[in-house]
Design an enzyme around this catalytic site. Structure first.
Site, mmCIF file in Angstrom:
data_model
loop_
_atom_site.group_PDB
_atom_site.id
_atom_site.type_symbol
_atom_site.label_atom_id
_atom_site.label_comp_id
_atom_site.label_asym_id
_atom_site.label_seq_id
_atom_site.Cartn_x
_atom_site.Cartn_y
_atom_site.Cartn_z
ATOM 1 N N HIS A 32 83.662 26.881 1.597
ATOM 2 C CA HIS A 32 84.667 26.832 0.436
ATOM 3 C C HIS A 32 84.498 25.317 0.134
ATOM 4 O O HIS A 32 84.152 25.183 -0.963
ATOM 5 C CB HIS A 32 85.366 26.943 1.292
ATOM 6 C CG HIS A 32 87.044 26.841 0.534
ATOM 7 N ND1 HIS A 32 86.942 27.351 -1.101
ATOM 8 C CD2 HIS A 32 87.953 26.311 -0.003
ATOM 9 C CE1 HIS A 32 88.066 27.240 -1.274
ATOM 10 N NE2 HIS A 32 88.428 26.349 -1.026
ATOM 11 N N CYS A 34 88.943 14.487 -4.138
ATOM 12 C CA CYS A 34 88.003 14.586 -3.030
ATOM 13 C C CYS A 34 87.638 15.900 -2.223
ATOM 14 O O CYS A 34 88.854 16.423 -1.673
ATOM 15 C CB CYS A 34 88.800 13.464 -1.185
ATOM 16 S SG CYS A 34 87.569 13.387 -0.297
ATOM 17 N N ALA A 67 90.937 20.397 -6.090
ATOM 18 C CA ALA A 67 90.031 20.168 -7.056
ATOM 19 C C ALA A 67 89.568 21.344 -7.970
ATOM 20 O O ALA A 67 89.126 21.129 -9.363
ATOM 21 C CB ALA A 67 88.965 19.556 -6.189
ATOM 22 N N GLU A 125 91.853 22.977 -9.892
ATOM 23 C CA GLU A 125 92.365 22.627 -10.552
ATOM 24 C C GLU A 125 92.149 21.705 -11.210
ATOM 25 O O GLU A 125 93.419 21.780 -13.103
ATOM 26 C CB GLU A 125 94.460 22.801 -10.649
ATOM 27 C CG GLU A 125 94.741 24.254 -8.867
ATOM 28 C CD GLU A 125 93.434 24.846 -7.981
ATOM 29 O OE1 GLU A 125 93.260 25.731 -7.950
ATOM 30 O OE2 GLU A 125 93.408 23.558 -7.827
ATOM 31 N N ILE A 175 86.275 17.103 1.252
ATOM 32 C CA ILE A 175 85.124 17.148 2.361
ATOM 33 C C ILE A 175 84.877 18.369 2.979
ATOM 34 O O ILE A 175 85.817 18.777 3.288
ATOM 35 C CB ILE A 175 86.151 15.651 3.507
ATOM 36 C CG1 ILE A 175 86.955 14.620 2.785
ATOM 37 C CG2 ILE A 175 85.353 15.684 5.075
ATOM 38 C CD1 ILE A 175 87.979 14.070 3.597
#
Length: 183
Positions: A91, A83, A59, A61, A85
């Site tokens: 992080h 996505c 995500a 990038e 999660i």
């Protein structure tokens, strides 16, 4: 799972000239990413648009790839998909905040981007949001980009009315009475 609240969805915009979007996806959770992409493609094709697809590792990038394409290519808009999660570390917060902030900043600079990077607590939440037959967040992100493109075309074509115009078009300097402009 709680029931879904209904909400208003804008009608699809219409385009007199073709639109081309870049879909940038982080396929970290491949099945979820594939559903997001399917929803986005269907929405773009529903308005007669075309798309290209690129995959990036994660995500973080996604906005970098969009910024590169915006500088080097000629797309009308972008669809950011992926996505994140929640896990056991912070992080999650870094990835969610930084990817979203970068996308928002590019949007404020004029890029037409629909943000479909899911930020969820667990896999079931992601699955229902990505599913084109359920919440269809990929399609929603594509729709957002398409609406922004339509606004840009509408306002970009405006040649009169309100707003600022360059000095040479809107202001005539007074002269000293002898045809010589004042300094």
């Amino acid at each position: 799972m709680a029931g879904h609240e209904t909400h208003y969805i804008l009608p699809r915009p219409a385009f007199d000239k073709p639109v081309k979007l870049l879909i940038v996806v982080a396929p970290y959770y491949k099945d979820i990413a594939d559903n997001l992409v399917a929803g986005a493609k269907a929405e773009i094709e529903a308005v007669g648009g075309t798309w290209e697809l690129v995959e990036v590792p994660g995500a973080l990038e996604v906005p970098i790839a969009i910024a590169m394409a915006d500088r080097m290519c000629n797309f009308d808009g972008y669809v950011a998909l992926g996505c994140v999660i929640r896990g056991e570390t912070t992080h999650y917060d870094t990835v969610c905040n930084d990817s979203s902030r970068a996308i928002q900043l590019m949007g404020l600079q004029g890029a037409c981007i629909g943000n479909g990077i899911l930020t969820v607590e667990n896999r079931p939440q992601a699955e229902v949001r990505a599913d084109p037959a359920a919440m269809n967040k990929g399609g929603g992100a594509a729709a957002a980009a398409l609406h922004l493109i339509a606004l840009g075309r509408k306002w970009g074509a405006s040649t009169k009315g309100v707003g600022f115009k360059p000095l040479s078009e809107s202001i005539q300097l007074a002269d000293k009475g002898n045809g010589t402009p004042t300094a």
